[in-house]
Design a protein around this motif. Sequence first.
Motif, PDB file in Angstrom:
ATOM      1  N   ASN A 251      44.165  26.948  -3.177  1.00  0.00           N
ATOM      2  CA  ASN A 251      43.658  25.850  -3.787  1.00  0.00           C
ATOM      3  C   ASN A 251      44.520  24.559  -3.271  1.00  0.00           C
ATOM      4  O   ASN A 251      43.771  23.581  -1.968  1.00  0.00           O
ATOM      5  CB  ASN A 251      42.635  25.918  -4.417  1.00  0.00           C
ATOM      6  N   GLN A 255      43.324  21.969   0.668  1.00  0.00           N
ATOM      7  CA  GLN A 255      42.840  20.558   0.168  1.00  0.00           C
ATOM      8  C   GLN A 255      43.977  19.969   0.754  1.00  0.00           C
ATOM      9  O   GLN A 255      43.395  18.229   1.591  1.00  0.00           O
ATOM     10  CB  GLN A 255      43.300  20.048  -0.823  1.00  0.00           C
ATOM     11  N   SER A 256      45.221  20.318   1.849  1.00  0.00           N
ATOM     12  CA  SER A 256      46.652  19.395   2.334  1.00  0.00           C
ATOM     13  C   SER A 256      45.733  19.379   4.415  1.00  0.00           C
ATOM     14  O   SER A 256      46.290  19.150   5.053  1.00  0.00           O
ATOM     15  CB  SER A 256      47.012  19.697   2.478  1.00  0.00           C
ATOM     16  N   GLY A 262      40.841  24.742   6.356  1.00  0.00           N
ATOM     17  CA  GLY A 262      41.244  24.363   5.424  1.00  0.00           C
ATOM     18  C   GLY A 262      40.517  24.904   4.253  1.00  0.00           C
ATOM     19  O   GLY A 262      40.822  24.949   3.233  1.00  0.00           O
ATOM     20  N   GLY A 266      40.717  27.396   1.644  1.00  0.00           N
ATOM     21  CA  GLY A 266      40.621  27.612  -0.142  1.00  0.00           C
ATOM     22  C   GLY A 266      39.813  28.288  -0.184  1.00  0.00           C
ATOM     23  O   GLY A 266      39.611  28.669  -1.661  1.00  0.00           O
TER      24      GLY A 266
END
Length: 523
Positions: A251, A255-256, A262, A266
């Motif tokens: 997760n 987010q990065s 992304g 996730g």
Amino acid sequence: PGRPEDAALHITVSDPVQHSEGMNKYTVYRVDVRPAVQPQQSPTDSIFQNAGYSAVLRRYSDFLWLYERLHKERAGSIVPPLPEKQAVARFTPAFVEERRAALEVFLRRVSVHPELHDAPSLDTFLRADDVTFHAAKNARGDVGPGGNPMMMSGTLNPYGGGMVGMGGGMMGGAVPPPQKKDGIKRWFAEAKTSISGDLVRSPDDDLFEEIERYVNSLDAQMRNVSAQATGLVRKGKEMANGLFEFGLAFNLLGQSEADALGDALGKVGETADSLSVLSAEHGEREAARFEVPLADYVKTVHAVKLALGRRHEKRLTYTTTLAEVNAKNATLLKLRSTPGSEGKAYTAEMSLRRAQEAADAARDEFMTVSQRVLREVDRFKREKAEDMRRTVMEYIDLQIEYNRKMEEVWAVLIPTLERLGSEGGGEGTANDDGTGVEGADAQGQAMAAAAAPLPPQPVVAPRMMQGQGQILPGQQPPISMQGAHGSGHGMMGGGFYRDAGPGAAAATDPMGAMGGAVQYRNL
């Protein structure tokens, strides 16, 4: 088929309530017996087949009393295990509920036990009011032949043995128990017999020795299996924690990143988090349906060893009484051969008669217990096969169900990852040198380049060369090559401007750019 105790669902243990008496704190449980609806049985088939409904309050020490009485009344029976005592955390909701369920299973197993279902102490436990039950619990007594209790109290015998007189005499034909002094003498005699090791032999001794070897081996093997099952359950719970940490890491990684990558990362994290919950639930089921039954089976094997121990006790008692008979018989013969000892000989003869009666009773009890142990071991072996089959099958079903759910959860994630790959594929692109690059590789290189941080640019001090405005390798060109006052003198002497940043004051000395000096300007 279900477990044997499932036939006694009309017995329940519920509503645990905590009580306090000074510094003493304990939990009381409600024990209900509802009429069992079984029309095919006659009312005399079971003590539970009456139209009445009973509800009593019992605490753990009452259950312990019943457990011990069953061992005395039905010596040689495999008495179902009772939940163990616990000194700490006895009043936490989780422990109270666990003990309540275990006590309920204990009562149900006793009620359907072929050797225990009609024990007098069980009927007293389930139906006696508080006054009668506490009188039975606190009375000092022994168990006579056939498992009938003998009491020494001036109250009503709740086991149906008649009225007890105040002086300890038993009305209704019951035999008074031996005095305390006789009990101590018998204990020393049995201890002496046990030390000597010269026990009475019976035709079944070889069979019982084989049974003891089998039970001891089974006990060691079952303890090993139970320990391995506990390790498997623990590793399953560790897997749940590992999946949670795995999902959290993905997760954060998602987010990065940006865009589709992304989102995909996730989704991996969310899937791992869901699997951690699934694994935790699976671990709880494994503990309840695999670890606990195996641990309970270890206790049952221990109960078999206790039953064998009861037979050994009866054998020891019988051997001791035979030794007493032989000793008293020798004493009587000696007195009869001595002139003037007729009175003592008569007393010795009466003592011998009582010893012979005790030996006959001990022999009958020893034979009864031996036959009961043989029946119980045979029943144990039959039920063991069914119990092990059921436990292993339930474990296999758990694993199949768990892996199927794991596969379903992972399968949902596959289309998301496949779409990510198809979006990056397609026509190849060309590099500056004309070499072709596959679309997926180009996108992957671009993402890697974008994600990689820029290396820090070194600050290179300018080299001042007289009379030259040279730009050294690795340096950026000057922003302006013009002097501060609009003349071309800024390049004289090799000087050049550097940015001083916002708000910095401009140089006022135009000659500062001459002679190789560096002059700063505002941005």
